[in-house]
Design a protein around this motif. Sequence first.
Motif, PDB file in Angstrom:
ATOM      1  N   GLN A  90      55.586  54.524  44.316  1.00  0.00           N
ATOM      2  CA  GLN A  90      56.471  55.665  44.098  1.00  0.00           C
ATOM      3  C   GLN A  90      57.593  55.394  43.110  1.00  0.00           C
ATOM      4  O   GLN A  90      58.704  55.904  43.224  1.00  0.00           O
ATOM      5  N   ASP A  91      57.297  54.574  42.148  1.00  0.00           N
ATOM      6  CA  ASP A  91      58.251  54.329  41.075  1.00  0.00           C
ATOM      7  C   ASP A  91      57.768  55.134  39.866  1.00  0.00           C
ATOM      8  O   ASP A  91      56.634  54.965  39.437  1.00  0.00           O
ATOM      9  N   PRO A  92      58.600  56.032  39.304  1.00  0.00           N
ATOM     10  CA  PRO A  92      58.126  56.833  38.168  1.00  0.00           C
ATOM     11  C   PRO A  92      57.778  55.965  36.964  1.00  0.00           C
ATOM     12  O   PRO A  92      57.025  56.389  36.087  1.00  0.00           O
ATOM     13  N   LEU A  93      58.298  54.745  36.940  1.00  0.00           N
ATOM     14  CA  LEU A  93      57.954  53.849  35.838  1.00  0.00           C
ATOM     15  C   LEU A  93      56.786  52.933  36.201  1.00  0.00           C
ATOM     16  O   LEU A  93      56.485  51.978  35.498  1.00  0.00           O
ATOM     17  N   ASP A  94      56.132  53.231  37.321  1.00  0.00           N
ATOM     18  CA  ASP A  94      54.924  52.478  37.668  1.00  0.00           C
ATOM     19  C   ASP A  94      53.899  52.656  36.567  1.00  0.00           C
ATOM     20  O   ASP A  94      53.673  53.763  36.062  1.00  0.00           O
ATOM     21  N   VAL A  95      53.258  51.549  36.201  1.00  0.00           N
ATOM     22  CA  VAL A  95      52.271  51.598  35.122  1.00  0.00           C
ATOM     23  C   VAL A  95      51.134  52.569  35.449  1.00  0.00           C
ATOM     24  O   VAL A  95      50.494  53.113  34.558  1.00  0.00           O
ATOM     25  N   ASN A  96      50.891  52.794  36.755  1.00  0.00           N
ATOM     26  CA  ASN A  96      49.797  53.686  37.128  1.00  0.00           C
ATOM     27  C   ASN A  96      50.160  55.161  36.970  1.00  0.00           C
ATOM     28  O   ASN A  96      49.310  56.024  37.080  1.00  0.00           O
ATOM     29  N   ASN A  97      51.410  55.408  36.733  1.00  0.00           N
ATOM     30  CA  ASN A  97      51.837  56.777  36.455  1.00  0.00           C
ATOM     31  C   ASN A  97      51.539  57.078  34.976  1.00  0.00           C
ATOM     32  O   ASN A  97      52.111  56.457  34.077  1.00  0.00           O
ATOM     33  N   PRO A  98      50.640  58.051  34.708  1.00  0.00           N
ATOM     34  CA  PRO A  98      50.257  58.294  33.315  1.00  0.00           C
ATOM     35  C   PRO A  98      51.432  58.759  32.458  1.00  0.00           C
ATOM     36  O   PRO A  98      51.395  58.643  31.239  1.00  0.00           O
ATOM     37  N   LYS A  99      52.475  59.254  33.091  1.00  0.00           N
ATOM     38  CA  LYS A  99      53.635  59.720  32.317  1.00  0.00           C
ATOM     39  C   LYS A  99      54.624  58.593  32.010  1.00  0.00           C
ATOM     40  O   LYS A  99      55.653  58.827  31.367  1.00  0.00           O
TER      41      LYS A  99
END
Lengths: 258, 258
Positions: free
Chosen positions: A117-126
């Motif tokens: 749940q980190d918006p800067l997680d690499v798995n977040n495409p954004k």
Amino acid sequence: MMLEVCAFPKPGNVDRCHDYRETLLEHFLASAIFSRPALEHAEAGGAGLGALIREAVRATSSHRGGNTHFGAFLLLMPLVAGGDIPGARAAVSATTVEDAVAFYQAFALTRVRMLDQDPLDVNNPKAITLLRERRMTLRDVMFHSAGNDLVAREWVEGFPLTRRTADLLRSHGCGRQAIVATFLDLLATVPDTFIAKKHSMRVAEETMRKAAEVRAGTRNLEAFDRECIDRGINPGSLADILIAGIYVALGEGWKWEC
Amino acid sequence: MMLEVCAFPKPGNVDRCHDYRETLLEHFLASAIFSRPALEHAEAGGAGLGALIREAVRATSSHRGGNTHFGAFLLLMPLVAGGDIPGARAAVSATTVEDAVAFYQAFALTRVRMLDQDPLDVNNPKAITLLRERRMTLRDVMFHSAGNDLVAREWVEGFPLTRRTADLLRSHGCGRQAIVATFLDLLATVPDTFIAKKHSMRVAEETMRKAAEVRAGTRNLEAFDRECIDRGINPGSLADILIAGIYVALGEGWKWEC
């Protein structure tokens, strides 16, 4: 990287006497061998730290052993590019948004543990869009992770634990035993953030306490190693720090051979 | 070289579980790592085999572990320069007197066992003069040694044992166990000339017979390994052949990973 992985017993980590089921000694050694061109590029200069890390990860992701040296490359690239710890600090300060983007691309090639749940997680495409919008350099990314990642903390704080590790190696003499003794010193005094992410901070701190008991002579080293391996408690962040410390120590004249 | 030295148990030789007092696992791995530029030069072409062998020996003689990969470089250089066994045969046939001279200079950097009272012994200061007078190419030098040296025999006979080793590896499947099984096959059928020079042909043949008993299941592998290590019986020539066979097998698509 070779001297680190061969030294034994290193509680919980792959070493000369222990593999994990999916990640074997040979995977670590192959990773060390495959990364050489990227390390030579770092030494020759001319590429950014993000691109260098991406190059090393690409070169070493051909084996099936999973993540072997991601954290080590994060530490080695500024050290090799900068030549020493002050040079590494300067290299870190000079990182750009493009370094951050390349780093995220490197991340995507591997399966390094991130907090959920980190918006800067690499798995977040954004995430890469966010990096650019926020104009985050690679150092800024590390700042973002420094609270729960020992390797990121080294970037932000100027490599203090790497410095301490190099000094510990020298104080412990030479050979594998100096590496093992240094690793135990680290393990007994610093909660490993890889363990904290994989298990919990409680397990990381428990591991630290047990390592301190080994150091104090009230717990058996081999049994502790066995317990860590059996429970999948591998202090991967401290292994990365150890590699960085060996690199710095060798550069300062420390000899592995006795 | 890395896959070979890590595989265990390999009776008598340095492996993941055994060192010799002066020569440690880390020495073999350092030697493998340090030799990379010379191997890259071989692959890129442009240098003679003698100069390439000299370069590899120079690059790897900085550690204190003694001779680690001299015989392996002798086999690998034609294989890497030629790309495969037919290419290696062509490279061997093309060697010159200057290759022989460079090889003798490489020899002088190490302490490889030679038979006594040979006028072409590297310790004879007149040897290089003799080479030039007799117009001996490096292949001729190998011809001179082929009777009592497995590695030289490969040069002269066109790498038949290397060929057989690559085929054995494939037949044994994958991983460390394929390497160990292949090594045992070699040890059980070929008297090791390094053992013959260091001890005697009688000891080399006795080792071969005992390896055959291990293969037949009538002798314990670990006990045999222990006996070899304790007696200093290290089948160094077959280790060199094994490295060459691994190189050829990998080039032909054999996968170490299972």
